[in-house]
Design an enzyme around this catalytic site. Structure first.
Site, PDB file in Angstrom:
ATOM      1  N   MET A  27      -8.019   0.128   1.250  1.00  0.00           N
ATOM      2  CA  MET A  27      -8.724  -0.301   0.026  1.00  0.00           C
ATOM      3  C   MET A  27     -10.222  -0.349   0.301  1.00  0.00           C
ATOM      4  O   MET A  27     -10.639  -0.757   1.389  1.00  0.00           O
ATOM      5  CB  MET A  27      -8.249  -1.697  -0.383  1.00  0.00           C
ATOM      6  CG  MET A  27      -6.745  -1.800  -0.584  1.00  0.00           C
ATOM      7  SD  MET A  27      -6.306  -3.396  -1.293  1.00  0.00           S
ATOM      8  CE  MET A  27      -4.514  -3.376  -1.088  1.00  0.00           C
ATOM      9  N   ASP A  65       6.025   0.676  -5.102  1.00  0.00           N
ATOM     10  CA  ASP A  65       5.182  -0.191  -4.262  1.00  0.00           C
ATOM     11  C   ASP A  65       4.716  -1.382  -5.082  1.00  0.00           C
ATOM     12  O   ASP A  65       4.035  -1.211  -6.103  1.00  0.00           O
ATOM     13  CB  ASP A  65       3.986   0.649  -3.771  1.00  0.00           C
ATOM     14  CG  ASP A  65       3.045  -0.108  -2.852  1.00  0.00           C
ATOM     15  OD1 ASP A  65       3.354  -1.251  -2.480  1.00  0.00           O
ATOM     16  OD2 ASP A  65       2.001   0.472  -2.503  1.00  0.00           O
ATOM     17  N   MET A 115      -6.319   3.590  -1.678  1.00  0.00           N
ATOM     18  CA  MET A 115      -6.812   2.979  -2.916  1.00  0.00           C
ATOM     19  C   MET A 115      -8.327   2.991  -2.822  1.00  0.00           C
ATOM     20  O   MET A 115      -8.992   1.938  -2.705  1.00  0.00           O
ATOM     21  CB  MET A 115      -6.247   1.555  -3.048  1.00  0.00           C
ATOM     22  CG  MET A 115      -4.784   1.563  -3.473  1.00  0.00           C
ATOM     23  SD  MET A 115      -3.932   0.006  -3.138  1.00  0.00           S
ATOM     24  CE  MET A 115      -3.472   0.304  -1.433  1.00  0.00           C
ATOM     25  N   HIS A 155       3.920   1.673   5.987  1.00  0.00           N
ATOM     26  CA  HIS A 155       3.007   1.875   4.860  1.00  0.00           C
ATOM     27  C   HIS A 155       1.665   1.215   5.176  1.00  0.00           C
ATOM     28  O   HIS A 155       1.608   0.044   5.547  1.00  0.00           O
ATOM     29  CB  HIS A 155       3.636   1.260   3.612  1.00  0.00           C
ATOM     30  CG  HIS A 155       2.893   1.483   2.345  1.00  0.00           C
ATOM     31  ND1 HIS A 155       2.995   2.644   1.607  1.00  0.00           N
ATOM     32  CD2 HIS A 155       2.035   0.682   1.658  1.00  0.00           C
ATOM     33  CE1 HIS A 155       2.236   2.543   0.520  1.00  0.00           C
ATOM     34  NE2 HIS A 155       1.642   1.369   0.528  1.00  0.00           N
ATOM     35  N   HIS A 215      -1.621   4.977   2.003  1.00  0.00           N
ATOM     36  CA  HIS A 215      -1.842   4.811   0.558  1.00  0.00           C
ATOM     37  C   HIS A 215      -3.328   4.519   0.351  1.00  0.00           C
ATOM     38  O   HIS A 215      -3.803   3.431   0.653  1.00  0.00           O
ATOM     39  CB  HIS A 215      -0.957   3.638   0.093  1.00  0.00           C
ATOM     40  CG  HIS A 215      -1.114   3.266  -1.336  1.00  0.00           C
ATOM     41  ND1 HIS A 215      -0.585   2.094  -1.849  1.00  0.00           N
ATOM     42  CD2 HIS A 215      -1.712   3.881  -2.383  1.00  0.00           C
ATOM     43  CE1 HIS A 215      -0.871   2.009  -3.138  1.00  0.00           C
ATOM     44  NE2 HIS A 215      -1.552   3.078  -3.492  1.00  0.00           N
ATOM     45  N   MET A 256       3.228   2.600  -8.844  1.00  0.00           N
ATOM     46  CA  MET A 256       2.902   1.200  -8.543  1.00  0.00           C
ATOM     47  C   MET A 256       3.722   0.282  -9.452  1.00  0.00           C
ATOM     48  O   MET A 256       3.762   0.482 -10.672  1.00  0.00           O
ATOM     49  CB  MET A 256       1.412   0.925  -8.767  1.00  0.00           C
ATOM     50  CG  MET A 256       0.464   1.579  -7.774  1.00  0.00           C
ATOM     51  SD  MET A 256       0.777   1.191  -6.036  1.00  0.00           S
ATOM     52  CE  MET A 256       0.559  -0.599  -6.018  1.00  0.00           C
ATOM     53  N   ASP A 281      -2.065   0.357   3.662  1.00  0.00           N
ATOM     54  CA  ASP A 281      -2.859   0.232   2.438  1.00  0.00           C
ATOM     55  C   ASP A 281      -4.340   0.263   2.759  1.00  0.00           C
ATOM     56  O   ASP A 281      -4.860  -0.669   3.368  1.00  0.00           O
ATOM     57  CB  ASP A 281      -2.504  -1.083   1.738  1.00  0.00           C
ATOM     58  CG  ASP A 281      -1.114  -1.032   1.122  1.00  0.00           C
ATOM     59  OD1 ASP A 281      -0.867  -0.114   0.320  1.00  0.00           O
ATOM     60  OD2 ASP A 281      -0.282  -1.899   1.455  1.00  0.00           O
ATOM     61  N   SER A 299       4.912  -2.668   4.534  1.00  0.00           N
ATOM     62  CA  SER A 299       3.459  -2.539   4.388  1.00  0.00           C
ATOM     63  C   SER A 299       2.775  -3.499   5.346  1.00  0.00           C
ATOM     64  O   SER A 299       2.962  -4.718   5.256  1.00  0.00           O
ATOM     65  CB  SER A 299       3.054  -2.870   2.956  1.00  0.00           C
ATOM     66  OG  SER A 299       1.665  -3.109   2.920  1.00  0.00           O
TER      67      SER A 299
END
Ligand code: DX5
Ligand code: ZN
Length: 219
Positions: free
Chosen positions: A35, A175, A66, A31, A64, A137, A33, A8
């Site tokens: 957010m 994750d 979020m 990966h 991913h 998660m 992330d 990540s």
């Protein structure tokens, strides 16, 4: 199947991203992330960073999301070059999640759904026939470097059973808090894809860190 390791970039040095990618070439996926400061308290990166990563690397980009109401951004992330696009089941009403999954697939992106620790594995069932990835998660989403929640192994096992029944080609990802000491239990519970932020980018020798994670799946 052979475990897939997905470093990540949340734990990488964003000023030196190209060099950081060079250090994780023995991994399988990258990966990313995303957010929004709403679905989770933290803010990270978005579409332009995925676009730059796509121009720089052939690695599989596992994005991913979020973010609240992710349907709004499916097209932008598809255009930016995401390979997998994962939506949190808690981020919209079921109709919004269904639309995001369908839109991603139409645009040639592999759809995934993610579960916060509070969400039961059964919640993925209605979407499962159309998914390429389920993400369980193993920490509360929002930050890197948190401790692995061993209670989530029950959810991993339940998700594996559902995948086996409804869509055996779908991959199962974990994750959060994955390191050489925790990866074995997640692998034994049925996960195929292992996200690791601090356990890779927090170590000076990334190839050794990735090799140790692979080793932890069997040891
Ligand atoms: C947390 C993110 C994770 C994070 C994992 O919300 O989804 O991908 O980068 O970090 P570690 O491996 O350090 O727990
Ligand atoms: Zn993540």
């Amino acid at each position: 199947m052979r475990p897939l390791i997905a470093p990540s970039i949340l734990s990488a040095d964003f000023c030196r991203l190209a060099q950081e990618l060079e250090t994780v070439q023995t991994a399988d996926w990258l990966h990313v992330d995303v957010m929004d400061g709403q679905f989770v308290p933290n803010l990270t990166v978005g579409v332009p960073v995925v676009e730059s990563l796509r121009a720089t690397t052939d690695m599989v980009l596992d994005v991913h999301l979020m973010i609240e109401k992710p349907l709004r951004y499916v097209e932008a992330f598809a255009k930016a070059g995401a390979d997998y696009l994962t939506f949190h089941l808690e981020a919209d009403h079921p109709t919004g999640i269904r639309a995001a999954v369908d839109r991603a697939a139409q645009l040639g992106v592999k759809p995934g759904v993610a579960l916060r620790p509070i969400t039961k594995a059964e919640a993925v069932a209605p979407y499962l026939p159309d998914l390429d990835l389920v993400l369980v998660m193993t920490v509360e989403p929002g930050f890197g470097g948190q401790a692995f929640l061993a209670d989530q192994l029950d959810t991993v096992r339940a998700a594996r059973a559902l995948i086996h029944k409804l869509n055996p080609n779908c991959l199962l990802e974990v994750d959060g808090g994955i390191d050489p000491a925790t990866i074995g239990a997640a692998f034994a519970a049925g996960a195929d894809v292992f996200v690791a932020g601090s356990a890779v980018f927090g170590r000076p020798d990334r190839a050794a860190a990735i090799a140790e994670l692979r080793g932890g799946c069997h040891g």
